[in-house]
Structure formats: C-alpha cells, structure tokens
Design a protein around this motif. Structure first.
Motif, short mmCIF file in Angstrom:
data_model
loop_
_atom_site.label_atom_id
_atom_site.label_comp_id
_atom_site.label_asym_id
_atom_site.label_seq_id
_atom_site.Cartn_x
_atom_site.Cartn_y
_atom_site.Cartn_z
N ALA A 91 0.88 -1.35 0.02
CA ALA A 91 -0.01 -0.10 0.05
C ALA A 91 0.94 1.11 -0.12
N CYS A 92 2.06 1.07 0.59
CA CYS A 92 3.14 2.11 0.51
C CYS A 92 3.57 2.26 -0.74
N GLY A 93 3.50 1.24 -1.64
CA GLY A 93 4.34 1.27 -2.98
C GLY A 93 5.61 0.47 -2.83
N THR A 94 5.79 -0.21 -1.93
CA THR A 94 7.03 -0.98 -1.76
C THR A 94 6.99 -2.29 -1.92
N PRO A 95 7.64 -2.85 -2.89
CA PRO A 95 7.29 -4.28 -3.48
C PRO A 95 8.26 -5.40 -2.43
N VAL A 96 7.53 -6.51 -2.71
CA VAL A 96 7.90 -7.80 -1.50
C VAL A 96 8.76 -8.71 -2.28
N PRO A 122 2.45 -15.58 1.25
CA PRO A 122 2.70 -14.85 0.28
C PRO A 122 2.26 -15.32 -1.14
N VAL A 123 2.04 -16.61 -1.52
CA VAL A 123 1.49 -17.01 -2.65
C VAL A 123 -0.26 -16.44 -2.89
N ASN A 124 -0.66 -16.19 -1.76
CA ASN A 124 -1.94 -15.62 -1.87
C ASN A 124 -2.10 -13.96 -1.88
N VAL A 125 -1.11 -13.36 -1.54
CA VAL A 125 -1.10 -11.89 -1.50
C VAL A 125 -0.27 -11.42 -2.47
N VAL A 126 0.92 -11.99 -2.78
CA VAL A 126 1.68 -11.21 -3.86
C VAL A 126 1.43 -11.61 -5.16
N GLN A 127 1.37 -10.49 -5.95
CA GLN A 127 1.19 -10.52 -7.42
C GLN A 127 2.37 -10.87 -8.15
N PRO A 128 2.97 -11.78 -8.48
CA PRO A 128 4.31 -11.99 -8.93
C PRO A 128 4.45 -11.05 -10.07
N GLY A 129 5.60 -10.27 -10.26
CA GLY A 129 6.01 -9.44 -11.02
C GLY A 129 5.20 -8.05 -11.11
N VAL A 130 4.32 -7.93 -10.13
CA VAL A 130 3.52 -6.66 -10.02
C VAL A 130 3.73 -6.18 -8.76
N THR A 131 3.57 -6.85 -7.68
CA THR A 131 3.61 -6.27 -6.36
C THR A 131 4.99 -7.07 -5.51
N GLY A 132 5.25 -7.98 -6.12
CA GLY A 132 6.56 -8.49 -5.53
C GLY A 132 7.18 -9.72 -6.41
N VAL A 133 8.18 -10.22 -5.92
CA VAL A 133 8.73 -11.51 -6.50
C VAL A 133 8.64 -12.56 -5.53
N LEU A 134 8.35 -13.99 -5.90
CA LEU A 134 8.38 -14.93 -4.93
C LEU A 134 9.38 -15.98 -5.64
N CYS A 180 14.79 -10.67 -4.16
CA CYS A 180 15.19 -9.36 -3.70
C CYS A 180 15.42 -8.34 -4.73
N LEU A 181 16.47 -8.84 -5.36
CA LEU A 181 17.22 -8.03 -6.74
C LEU A 181 16.01 -7.79 -7.78
N ALA A 182 15.24 -8.72 -7.98
CA ALA A 182 14.15 -8.73 -8.96
C ALA A 182 13.04 -7.81 -8.65
N ALA A 183 12.70 -7.64 -7.10
CA ALA A 183 11.76 -6.71 -6.58
C ALA A 183 12.01 -5.44 -6.85
N LEU A 184 13.55 -5.05 -6.65
CA LEU A 184 13.94 -3.74 -6.57
C LEU A 184 13.75 -3.26 -8.14
N GLN A 185 13.36 -4.07 -8.98
CA GLN A 185 13.23 -3.22 -10.26
C GLN A 185 11.57 -2.96 -10.59
N ALA A 242 -2.21 -1.84 -7.31
CA ALA A 242 -2.44 -3.16 -7.24
C ALA A 242 -3.35 -3.75 -5.81
N VAL A 243 -3.19 -2.84 -5.00
CA VAL A 243 -3.64 -3.39 -3.60
C VAL A 243 -4.67 -2.39 -3.05
N GLU A 244 -5.09 -1.33 -3.86
CA GLU A 244 -6.10 -0.33 -3.35
C GLU A 244 -7.49 -0.59 -3.37
#
Length: 354
Positions: A264-269, A277-289, A297-302, A311-313
């Motif tokens: 919600a603060c714009g920070t990826p996971v 995480p598999v039910n919360v994170v949208q891979p490639g959008v809100t984070g990387v699993l 970590c390095l992929a989420a940074l991008q 995506a979470v509004e």
C-alpha cells in the motif's frame, strides 16, 4: 446485530490477530453493528511460555461465563485457541449455541520450532477444538487446502485488508542509510526465519523493525543490521515508504498483513513461494516469489512502485468486514430457519466451503 468476539490476543499485544480484529471492531461498528470483545484484560493472567507479553487467562471459564451469560448473542466468533477460546467453546456447546472460529496461527509449526512438541500432536488438539465450529475462517485458499489435508472441515476463506488511509506512498525520507534499503517488519521470533534474510549478500542496508524473543540473539549475530526495535503500528508507514524492498522470509505465516501494508506504500515484496505470500503477492507486479530469496530481492527492486500501490487499492478493511458478516452464523439454535439448516454453506465468492 450483536456480535461477541472472544480472543486471547488483544491490546497491548502487537500482532496480526490483534490488528485484524481491531479493524473488524472499527468497521463493524461503523456499519451499525454492536461488537463486544471478551479478552484477557479482565482476567487473572500469567505470561505464555516464551512469549511474556502474551497473557493467558487463569480464570477463563469465570470470565467467559460472566460475559456471555445465558442469553446467546446474535453471533459468536472465537478467534483464538487459548484459554478464553476454550472456555467460550465449552460455554457455547453446553447451551447448544452455534459459533464460528478462526485459524490465525500455525501453532503446530511454532510449538515444534520453539518447544519441540510434535506438530502431529498439536494438530490433533486443534482439530478437536475446531470440530464443533460451523465455519473455520482461514485467510487464504492455500491455508484452507493445507488444513483440509490435515483433516479439518468446514473451512471458509476470509481474506485480510489494509488501511489505505494510514498506509500510502509518502516522502521516503524516514531511513537515512545507504540504499537499497531492505526492510522487514514484524515479530522477531524463531519461526519468522529472519536469518534467511539477514544472511543474504545484498548491497545497501538491511533494516528490521520489531521486537520479540529472538531479538537479542539475532542482534548479536548480525551487528551490521539496523535494528529499530518495536514501532507502534500507527507509526510504521514512513518506514515502509522509505524501504526499497520489503523482505518477508517467513515460511509459517498464514497470511502476513505486513505484505499488504508495504504494498500500500508502494514497496514491493520479496518472499518465498509459500502459504501466505502466494495468496497475497502478485508476482511481477507487487513482488517476487522465489526459493532463491536473494534473486527475489534483486528482482523486486526493479518493480514499478506506482503499479505496486495500484494493485492493492481495492483491499479495504470495510470490504473484509462485509465479508465477515456474510460468514458469521446465528448463535441461537432456533434463529436459523429449518430449511436452511444443513444446507451447504457458500463462500464469500460463491464457492463452496472445503
């Protein structure tokens, strides 16, 4: 509607159970319902083993009996499997009241990690506790699938939300350390698997906000990590904002509210691909699993922080409260029409229960 919530976890404790039900009390009250909370503050208590801030009621049966009396509320929900939860279960069954329960915490895994109690034994106790429940509320479908495989029935997915008025993109200036900043927020406890994050070879600075029984040991082992200590929930947003990636190494959480708060603060996971995480994170959008947490970590940074926030509004606590109203059941035996008794319960999205 008069709703009674029974929970062994309540303020001043800081955890996902307390946050979830605090928001539910607020939102249900705003919708015009009366919510009464039976919690440990009115009981004689002792500290839980390895968790001194978690107080366990010694006179739980007396507390529950006084609070519930002989007249059923419109709905009774038992949120935890502690002394108050067991007492409420006993009180309701003795009077033929129906109730719902929650499965918030992986006690089998936690007790196996901390006290070497076999997980199979704890699962057997929890199956017994939840067996009379009309619906066992779980935060994700993955958690429902796991519990179904472990012999639980009448599982109902009930999701979680985020306070988008409190958690939103801000100035990003709360942390003045070399970037990228890798943040973790939460209980500093053995089951949170923090070492898997802290051992990673990452550029920049690792920051941990939280308190717990493993804090002293991990602080001594990882002196280069910035340890912020416990931070009040209402003061967390600037730290989420300032982080470049939120790192979530836990393999045992049933959901992880902090994931939505960071997003919600714009920070990826960055997290492992496990329940929560598999039910919360949208891979490639809100984070990387990934099982390779460093690569995640390095992929989420991008990732684009604007897309993370967007995506979470829709994950509002008001919507979660409305879902809860749909899955609670009348406590009184004669409150449900005969034609509805025994009918298959439908999920909040029209899917049958497990």
């Amino acid at each position: 509607m008069q709703i009674v919530l029974v929970t062994d976890a309540w303020h001043p404790q800081v955890n996902g159970v307390v946050h979830t039900w605090t928001y539910m009390v607020r939102e249900l009250s705003a919708l015009g319902h009366q919510v009464r909370v039976i919690e440990p503050s009115g009981a004689r208590t002792v500290p839980a083993p390895s968790e001194p801030e978690l107080r366990l009621a010694l006179n739980a049966r007396a507390v529950v009996a006084r609070a519930l009396g002989e007249s059923p509320p419109d709905a009774l929900h038992i949120a935890t499997e502690g002394p108050l939860g067991w007492a409420a279960r006993r009180h309701a069954l003795a009077r033929g009241w129906r109730f719902t329960t929650s499965y918030h915490t992986r006690f089998p895994e936690y007790l196996a990690e901390r006290m070497r109690i076999p997980a199979a034994l704890t699962y057997a106790v929890l199956r017994y506790f939840h067996k009379p429940s009309q619906r066992i509320l779980v935060p994700t479908q993955a958690m429902a699938d796991e519990l179904a495989a472990a012999g639980f029935a009448r599982l109902q997915v009930w999701a979680r939300g985020v306070d988008d008025e409190r958690f939103h993109p801000g100035r990003r200036d709360a942390l003045h350390f070399p970037r990228p900043i890798w943040l973790n927020v939460g209980r500093v406890a053995p089951e949170k698997n923090l070492a898997a994050f802290l051992e990673l070879d990452l550029p920049g600075t690792k920051v941990v906000a939280g308190d717990g029984p493993a804090l002293g040991r991990l602080r001594a082992r990882f002196p280069d990590v910035v340890w912020l200590g416990g931070i009040a929930h209402e003061a967390l947003a600037p730290y989420y904002d300032a982080a470049d990636v939120f790192v979530f190494p836990s393999r045992t959480d049933t959901f992880g509210l902090v994931l939505l708060e960071a997003n919600a603060c714009g920070t990826p996971v960055a997290a492992f691909p496990v329940t929560g995480p598999v039910n919360v994170v949208q891979p490639g959008v809100t984070g990387v699993l990934s099982e390779d947490l460093r690569a995640a970590c390095l992929a989420a940074l991008q990732l684009d922080r604007r897309k993370v926030r967007a995506a979470v509004e829709s994950h509002t606590w008001r919507g979660i409260a409305e879902q809860l109203l749909d899955v609670l059941v009348p406590a009184a035996p004669d409150a449900l029409p005969a034609a509805a008794q025994g009918r298959a319960v439908r999920g909040v999205e029209g899917k049958p229960q497990v």
